[in-house]
Design a protein around this motif. Sequence first.
Motif, short mmCIF file in Angstrom:
data_model
loop_
_atom_site.label_atom_id
_atom_site.label_comp_id
_atom_site.label_asym_id
_atom_site.label_seq_id
_atom_site.Cartn_x
_atom_site.Cartn_y
_atom_site.Cartn_z
N SER A 1 -4.45 8.87 2.52
CA SER A 1 -4.19 8.84 1.08
C SER A 1 -4.83 7.56 0.55
O SER A 1 -4.91 6.55 1.24
CB SER A 1 -2.70 8.84 0.79
OG SER A 1 -2.13 10.07 1.18
N PHE B 1 -5.33 4.90 -2.96
CA PHE B 1 -4.69 4.42 -4.18
C PHE B 1 -5.59 3.37 -4.85
O PHE B 1 -6.39 2.70 -4.19
CB PHE B 1 -3.35 3.72 -3.88
CG PHE B 1 -2.36 4.54 -3.11
CD1 PHE B 1 -2.47 4.69 -1.73
CD2 PHE B 1 -1.31 5.16 -3.75
CE1 PHE B 1 -1.55 5.43 -1.01
CE2 PHE B 1 -0.38 5.91 -3.04
CZ PHE B 1 -0.51 6.04 -1.67
N LYS C 1 -3.37 7.80 -7.50
CA LYS C 1 -3.39 8.04 -6.06
C LYS C 1 -4.02 9.38 -5.75
O LYS C 1 -3.95 10.33 -6.53
CB LYS C 1 -1.99 7.97 -5.48
CG LYS C 1 -1.06 9.07 -5.97
CD LYS C 1 0.30 8.95 -5.29
CE LYS C 1 1.26 10.03 -5.79
NZ LYS C 1 2.59 9.94 -5.13
N THR D 1 -4.08 12.33 -2.80
CA THR D 1 -3.35 12.78 -1.61
C THR D 1 -3.80 14.17 -1.19
O THR D 1 -2.99 15.04 -0.92
CB THR D 1 -1.84 12.78 -1.89
OG1 THR D 1 -1.59 13.58 -3.06
CG2 THR D 1 -1.30 11.39 -2.10
N THR E 1 -3.94 4.35 3.15
CA THR E 1 -2.82 4.37 4.09
C THR E 1 -3.36 4.32 5.51
O THR E 1 -4.42 4.87 5.81
CB THR E 1 -1.96 5.62 3.93
OG1 THR E 1 -2.81 6.79 3.98
CG2 THR E 1 -1.22 5.60 2.61
N SER E 2 -2.60 3.69 6.39
CA SER E 2 -3.04 3.57 7.77
C SER E 2 -2.64 4.81 8.57
O SER E 2 -1.77 5.57 8.16
CB SER E 2 -2.42 2.33 8.42
OG SER E 2 -1.03 2.52 8.58
N GLY F 1 1.42 6.96 10.45
CA GLY F 1 2.62 7.03 9.62
C GLY F 1 3.10 5.67 9.18
O GLY F 1 2.37 4.70 9.16
N ASN G 1 3.50 4.52 6.48
CA ASN G 1 3.03 4.17 5.14
C ASN G 1 2.56 2.73 5.00
O ASN G 1 2.69 2.13 3.94
CB ASN G 1 4.13 4.45 4.10
CG ASN G 1 4.50 5.91 4.07
OD1 ASN G 1 3.73 6.76 4.49
ND2 ASN G 1 5.69 6.20 3.58
N LYS G 2 2.04 2.15 6.07
CA LYS G 2 1.45 0.82 5.96
C LYS G 2 0.20 0.92 5.10
O LYS G 2 -0.62 1.82 5.29
CB LYS G 2 1.08 0.33 7.36
CG LYS G 2 0.22 -0.92 7.39
CD LYS G 2 -0.18 -1.23 8.82
CE LYS G 2 -1.22 -2.33 8.88
NZ LYS G 2 -1.64 -2.60 10.29
N LEU G 3 0.07 0.02 4.14
CA LEU G 3 -1.07 0.03 3.24
C LEU G 3 -2.11 -0.99 3.68
O LEU G 3 -1.77 -2.11 4.05
CB LEU G 3 -0.63 -0.27 1.81
CG LEU G 3 0.37 0.70 1.19
CD1 LEU G 3 0.68 0.29 -0.25
CD2 LEU G 3 -0.14 2.13 1.24
N TYR H 1 4.27 -8.02 2.07
CA TYR H 1 2.84 -8.30 2.17
C TYR H 1 2.60 -9.76 1.78
O TYR H 1 3.31 -10.32 0.93
CB TYR H 1 2.03 -7.41 1.21
CG TYR H 1 2.08 -5.94 1.55
CD1 TYR H 1 3.15 -5.14 1.15
CD2 TYR H 1 1.05 -5.34 2.26
CE1 TYR H 1 3.20 -3.79 1.46
CE2 TYR H 1 1.08 -4.00 2.58
CZ TYR H 1 2.16 -3.23 2.17
OH TYR H 1 2.21 -1.89 2.49
N GLN I 1 4.14 3.21 -2.80
CA GLN I 1 4.95 2.01 -2.79
C GLN I 1 4.88 1.33 -4.15
O GLN I 1 3.82 1.25 -4.77
CB GLN I 1 4.47 1.06 -1.69
CG GLN I 1 4.62 1.65 -0.29
CD GLN I 1 4.24 0.69 0.81
OE1 GLN I 1 4.22 -0.52 0.63
NE2 GLN I 1 3.94 1.26 1.98
#
Lengths: 114, 112
Positions: free
Chosen positions: A32, A34, A49, A51, A94-95, A98, A100-102, B35, B101
């Motif tokens: 995804s 953003f 975003k 997706t 997104t990494s 899973g 949801n680490k940006l 972050y 987020q």
Amino acid sequence: AQSVTQLDSHVSVSEGTPVLLRCNYSSSYSPSLFWYVQHPNKGLQLLLKYTSAATLVKGINGFEAEFKKSETSFHLTKPSAHMSDAAEYLCVVTSAGGYNKLIFGAGTRLAVHP
Amino acid sequence: DAGVTQSPTHLIKTRGQQVTLRCSPKSGHDTVSWYQQALGQGPQFIFQYYEEEERQRGNFPDRFSGHQFPNYSSELNVNALLLGDSALYLCASSKIEEETQYFGPGTRLLVL
């Protein structure tokens, strides 16, 4: 590993002219994507975003971005710049795996001149 | 509907000290991510908390630790501060099942 490259650190436009902020990404899967905007001394605001639905994504304040898988790009555009658009723009992916680490690009500072 | 809030807004510390930053997530959110944004750079992921446990961690030393409370709020602790820890620290919240987020205004930390 995923990465994001924002091709311009600074972009300067005149008020009323189009805006193009360029972003390329590298990913081993279909992430995804953003765009966030950051005004001075403020947090990040989500602009739009992607997706895996429509490749042309419309966001707030007249911004839109087009996802091009063949070019691994996700460029941000706006037909007509306004003075209030002057800010830092961050392209994000997104990494994998899973959680949801940006992963952020380094940012593009947009200046708008009268 | 209150968004993500962070405290304090600014902080000045000296090398070797310890600091605690606080974050309250957006209403209805259960996941908090932290972050670090150094001057002129994009934010770097520190870690993420869900159900009061650290789910994932970025490339940061053990001097950086965190906590999530039953009400979903979170703290970021940094021990033995270094000059290089000077940065804007951003908290973001989300629902565990969603990718988007939402960020707070950040805490600007200056280490002298």
